[in-house]
Write an enzyme that holds these catalytic residues in place. Structure first.
Site, short mmCIF file in Angstrom:
data_model
loop_
_atom_site.label_atom_id
_atom_site.label_comp_id
_atom_site.label_asym_id
_atom_site.label_seq_id
_atom_site.Cartn_x
_atom_site.Cartn_y
_atom_site.Cartn_z
N GLY A 179 -3.55 -2.45 -8.73
CA GLY A 179 -3.75 -3.69 -8.98
C GLY A 179 -5.19 -4.23 -8.62
N THR A 180 -5.85 -3.35 -7.88
CA THR A 180 -7.24 -3.78 -7.73
C THR A 180 -8.23 -3.68 -9.02
OG1 THR A 180 -7.46 -2.77 -5.59
CG2 THR A 180 -9.47 -3.12 -6.55
N THR A 203 -7.11 7.92 -21.33
CA THR A 203 -5.53 8.40 -21.73
C THR A 203 -4.62 8.04 -20.56
OG1 THR A 203 -6.79 10.48 -22.76
CG2 THR A 203 -4.43 10.69 -22.28
N GLY A 218 2.30 -1.00 -9.53
CA GLY A 218 3.41 -0.23 -9.33
C GLY A 218 3.79 -0.03 -7.86
N HIS A 219 2.97 0.47 -7.13
CA HIS A 219 3.57 0.90 -5.90
C HIS A 219 4.04 -0.14 -4.78
CE1 HIS A 219 -0.15 0.31 -2.89
NE2 HIS A 219 -0.60 0.10 -3.99
N GLN A 249 2.10 -8.88 -4.95
CA GLN A 249 3.06 -9.10 -3.77
C GLN A 249 4.38 -9.69 -4.37
OE1 GLN A 249 3.42 -7.25 -1.23
NE2 GLN A 249 1.50 -6.48 -0.98
N CYS A 298 -8.74 -2.04 13.33
CA CYS A 298 -9.99 -1.41 14.12
C CYS A 298 -11.20 -1.31 13.19
CB CYS A 298 -9.80 -0.27 14.75
SG CYS A 298 -10.84 0.18 15.97
N1 PLP Z 1 -3.61 -7.71 -4.42
C1 PLP Z 1 -2.56 -7.78 -3.22
C2 PLP Z 1 -1.99 -9.10 -2.86
C3 PLP Z 1 -2.20 -6.44 -2.54
O1 PLP Z 1 -1.43 -6.69 -1.57
C4 PLP Z 1 -2.77 -5.16 -3.01
C5 PLP Z 1 -2.45 -4.07 -2.14
O2 PLP Z 1 -2.30 -4.27 -1.00
C6 PLP Z 1 -3.82 -5.46 -4.06
C7 PLP Z 1 -4.14 -6.34 -4.66
C8 PLP Z 1 -4.20 -4.09 -4.34
O3 PLP Z 1 -3.40 -3.37 -5.26
P1 PLP Z 1 -3.45 -1.70 -5.40
O4 PLP Z 1 -3.26 -1.06 -4.09
O5 PLP Z 1 -2.73 -1.22 -6.43
O6 PLP Z 1 -4.88 -1.46 -5.74
#
Ligand code: PLP
Length: 396
Positions: A71-72, A237, A200-201, A178, A325
């Site tokens: 996602g990042t 790939t 995916g996760h 989310q 923390c």
């Molecule tokens: N955006 C949101 C709202 C998330 O909750 C997360 C992960 O917690 C991410 C982006 C990042 O996703 P990833 O862990 O696949 O990089």
């Protein structure tokens, strides 16, 4: 000891059906999907099928789906593409409660000389739409607003915000990491969203696979430059096994959407109602009616969230706290701070996030075990006055 997992916004278990679909691609079916031979070609075809399944989850065309590593990466690719395809524009609009994937990028961009506006939210985590509208300028290249908040589950009106951006010729990206698989998403209906991220996760596929939806006709400049993969929009790939697993996960998510919004939601609602009834001075963070069905964020006054987590951990309960923390000091999360949650409440906040794998017994267990934990911690707190049940001193 049984694990009671209510931390599904952090990550989800890989669904058994997903794992089963992936295993052959770690074994005999190791061909490169781009190879000219049929041994690799069969993997390429499976990736094509997965693309169709992912597209179906969000009502997109398969050609609008781009596989990334997480996602990042999808979030970074979207915003950076918008900036590099519109070099004259130097302004980005986002919100104060974004995930670090966007918040960190915003900070990086502001250090590089871009102007970044973070739209505030109110005490319920709801976006200030007047502020948002005023922040859109002719210099704005892109808006990036999350669909659902990872800490509170609060939903932003992204379709409305996207329409406002489109009317001004501004690209709109949404981080739907989310939201994906939890609430209906339909990019085919007249939507002004240009780009959307998934991971995916968060939906029972493995870690390390992401998706960026790029609407047909949106100019796109790749983040990862290299090979011809993903039609030249993302070199490297393909992560064949994970892509194929993600396809199955999206198929399952579509089938389970109803269950997510009925059975999972009612478990969440019961958990919340029973904890609020049994634990004095507890409060939900985030607009109760406008949230993901699986998420609740509850503050327990005058208790340390990390201490609650540790004591729950001893019983096998997995959740998250709204304070982390960092550098030796317990800082409440930027999301709760942006919402103006008072210090003594923000510190004692716990996020429970459920999934279809949770049961009523999980909820019963937490409802039974958490109240004595809070009572015990409060009895040790210098800020808690038991006879009146209030916080004696508000520090910080
Ligand atoms: N955006 C949101 C709202 C998330 O909750 C997360 C992960 O917690 C991410 C982006 C990042 O996703 P990833 O862990 O696949 O990089």
């Amino acid at each position: 000891m049984r694990t009671i997992y209510l931390d599904n916004n952090a990550t989800t278990r890989v669904a058994p059906e997903v794992l089963e679909a992936m295993i052959p691609y770690f074994g005999d079916l190791y061909g490169n999907p781009s190879s000219a031979h049929s041994f690799g070609g069969q993997v390429g075809r499976k990736i094509g099928e997965a693309r169709e399944k992912v597209a179906a989850l969000i009502g997109a065309d398969p050609g609008e789906i781009l596989f990334t590593s997480c996602g990042t990466e999808s979030d970074n690719a979207a915003v950076l593409s918008a900036l590099s395809t519109q070099e004259g524009k130097r302004h980005v609009v986002t919100s104060r409660v974004e995930h670090p994937a966007i918040k960190g990028l915003g900070l990086h961009l502001s250090q590089k000389g871009y102007r970044v506006t973070e739209v505030p939210v109110n005490r319920d985590g709801i976006l200030d739409m007047d502020f948002y509208e005023k922040s859109l300028t002719p210099d704005t290249a892109v808006v990036s607003l999350m669909w659902a908040n990872n800490e509170t589950g609060v939903l932003f009106p992204v379709e409305e915000a996207a329409e406002m951006a489109k009317q001004r010729g501004i690209l709109f990206h949404t981080d739907a990491v989310q939201a994906g698989g939890k609430i209906p998403i339909d990019m085919k209906k007249k939507s002004a969203i240009s780009m959307l991220s998934l991971s995916g996760h968060k939906l029972h596929a493995p870690k390390g696979i992401g998706v960026l939806y790029v609407r047909k006709g949106t100019r796109f400049s790749p983040l990862i430059i290299g090979g011809h993969q993903e039609k030249g929009r993302r070199g490297g790939t393909e992560n064949s096994a994970s892509i194929i697993g993600l396809g199955v996960a999206c198929e399952l998510a579509l089938r389970r959407m109803e269950e997510e919004n009925t059975r999972v939601k009612s478990m969440r609602d019961r958990l919340e109602a029973e904890l609020l009834a049994r634990i004095p001075k507890s409060k939900i963070n985030g607009a109760p009616s406008n949230r993901l069905p699986n998420t609740t964020n509850i503050s327990f006054e005058s208790v340390e969230g990390e201490a609650i987590l540790l004591m729950m951990d001893e019983l096998g309960i997995c959740a998250s706290s709204g304070s982390a923390c960092t550098s030796g000091s317990l800082q409440p999360s930027h999301v709760l701070r942006a919402m103006g949650v008072p210090f003594t409440m923000a510190h004692g906040s716990i996020r429970f996030s459920l999934s279809v794998y949770n049961t009523d017994e999980d909820v019963d267990f937490i409802v039974r075990e958490l109240p004595p934990i809070i009572e015990k911690l409060r009895s040790m707190s210098p800020f808690w006055t038991p006879e009146v049940g209030v916080c004696a001193t508000a520090a910080g």
